[in-house]
Scaffold this motif. Structure first.
Motif, PDB file in Angstrom:
ATOM      1  N   ASN A  83      -5.346 -18.377  39.972  1.00  0.00           N
ATOM      2  CA  ASN A  83      -6.689 -18.576  40.508  1.00  0.00           C
ATOM      3  C   ASN A  83      -7.691 -17.937  39.562  1.00  0.00           C
ATOM      4  OD1 ASN A  83      -4.734 -18.425  42.813  1.00  0.00           O
ATOM      5  ND2 ASN A  83      -6.570 -19.015  43.939  1.00  0.00           N
ATOM      6  N   ASP A 108      -1.998 -16.513  47.736  1.00  0.00           N
ATOM      7  CA  ASP A 108      -1.905 -17.487  46.640  1.00  0.00           C
ATOM      8  C   ASP A 108      -1.377 -16.812  45.366  1.00  0.00           C
ATOM      9  OD1 ASP A 108      -2.165 -19.994  45.527  1.00  0.00           O
ATOM     10  OD2 ASP A 108      -4.343 -20.096  45.662  1.00  0.00           O
ATOM     11  N   HIS A 126     -12.563 -23.029  46.073  1.00  0.00           N
ATOM     12  CA  HIS A 126     -11.307 -22.380  45.645  1.00  0.00           C
ATOM     13  C   HIS A 126     -10.917 -22.982  44.296  1.00  0.00           C
ATOM     14  CE1 HIS A 126      -7.142 -20.796  46.725  1.00  0.00           C
ATOM     15  NE2 HIS A 126      -6.818 -21.697  45.810  1.00  0.00           N
ATOM     16  N   HIS A 177      -8.926 -22.733  40.473  1.00  0.00           N
ATOM     17  CA  HIS A 177      -7.891 -22.160  39.608  1.00  0.00           C
ATOM     18  C   HIS A 177      -8.376 -22.223  38.162  1.00  0.00           C
ATOM     19  CE1 HIS A 177      -4.303 -21.525  42.273  1.00  0.00           C
ATOM     20  NE2 HIS A 177      -5.159 -22.088  43.097  1.00  0.00           N
TER      21      HIS A 177
HETATM   22 ZN    ZN Z   1      -4.812 -22.008  45.190  1.00  0.00          ZN
END
Ligand code: ZN
Length: 302
Positions: free
Chosen positions: A246, A14, A204, A206
């Motif tokens: 992230n 990512d 997950h 950001h």
């Molecule tokens: Zn991501």
């Protein structure tokens, strides 16, 4: 008993997929080695997707071939059966599949609508069961889509149910554009946990609006114990306008360790990995806590 969390560093995937500077396979491996040295329990090493769509992720088979021998759990991202075959040929037994919670995002990301994306994912899960491969669907833009706005919790709940019933190893709920706030995070996870427990759910986040650490804390408070993060806060989605990095691994590790929650990660070596990430990408990458962590290290306190 000490509480523990499992942090997966998704920086090599990512993080690097959206950098202006494309790293060589050798440089990508150096970053992974630094994460392994810092004792990350899990690392997403790259993706098996079209190199035309994501040039930075070309040659992930070379990354797989060069991985250090380690206790680290290595995974990779795929978006279709072709990627599945490539990842398996490369020897990766743990695969992540992004599926957006909104039609427009799926069309931009993988050129499918929701129903097609869900059908493909369940088909890959079924195939993976016969091959003994672990599949973790990522429900992307789970709180807000950059094209369609707020996403209904019932959509995410139905997708999670479908994937777990089909035999997915776990499901990760992803705030791809960093738009969720801690109240929304708590409410969605509380609903998901009441239905599935905590073991098969990951988070997950950001850091687009600076809420990454707050959202992780909120998710932890309702029972989430698996978190993604990206070394030095590298990241972004090439197909989601407005997506920035992230939540940084060093921010999350410092947060949890200071709360007395064990990550098993070596913070001093993690700082070195964050410095390497900035170096390799020729950027001033670094989480919000990196400056303080470096000053502690320089005083010999880390
Ligand atoms: Zn991501």
């Amino acid at each position: 008993m000490t509480e523990t969390v499992i942090i997966t560093d998704v920086g090599p995937r990512d993080g690097l997929q959206n950098q202006p500077k494309v790293l060589s396979p050798a440089e990508r491996l150096r970053l992974i080695e630094a994460l392994v040295a810092a004792r990350l329990p899990a690392v997403e090493i790259g993706s098996f997707v079209s190199p035309k769509a994501v040039p930075a992720m070309a040659n992930t088979d070379q990354i797989a071939a060069g991985l250090p021998a380690a206790n680290t759990h290595f995974s990779a991202l795929i978006s279709n059966m072709r990627g599945y075959e490539q990842a398996r040929a490369a020897g990766i037994q743990s695969l992540n599949i992004p599926v957006a919670a909104s039609n427009t995002m799926n069309e931009k990301n993988i050129r499918m609508d929701n129903q097609q994306a869900i059908a493909l994912t369940t088909e890959i899960i079924a195939r993976a069961k016969t091959d003994d491969v672990a599949i973790i669907p990522y429900i992307a833009t789970a709180w807000e889509c950059p094209f369609e706005g707020p996403v209904k919790a019932q959509t995410v709940r139905a997708m999670t149910r479908t994937f777990l019933q089909a035999g997915a190893t776990a499901v990760v709920i992803a705030d791809t554009i960093g738009a969720a706030n801690p109240a929304q995070v708590k409410s969605l996870y509380a609903a998901l946990i009441s239905e599935h427990g905590t073991g098969q759910l990951g988070a997950h986040f950001h850091d687009t609006r600076g809420f990454g650490v707050a959202n992780a804390t909120a998710a932890f408070e309702v029972g989430v114990r698996r978190f993604d993060a990206s070394i030095a806060g590298l990241g972004g989605c090439p197909f989601a306008p407005g997506a920035s990095g992230n939540v940084a691994t060093e921010d999350l590790v410092l947060l949890f360790e200071q709360m007395g929650i064990a990550t098993g990660i070596d913070l001093r070596k993690l700082v070195a990995a964050a410095e390497l990430a900035a170096d390799l990408t020729a950027s001033n990458a670094g989480g919000n806590a990196l400056g303080w962590l470096r000053s502690q290290r320089d005083k010999g306190l880390l």
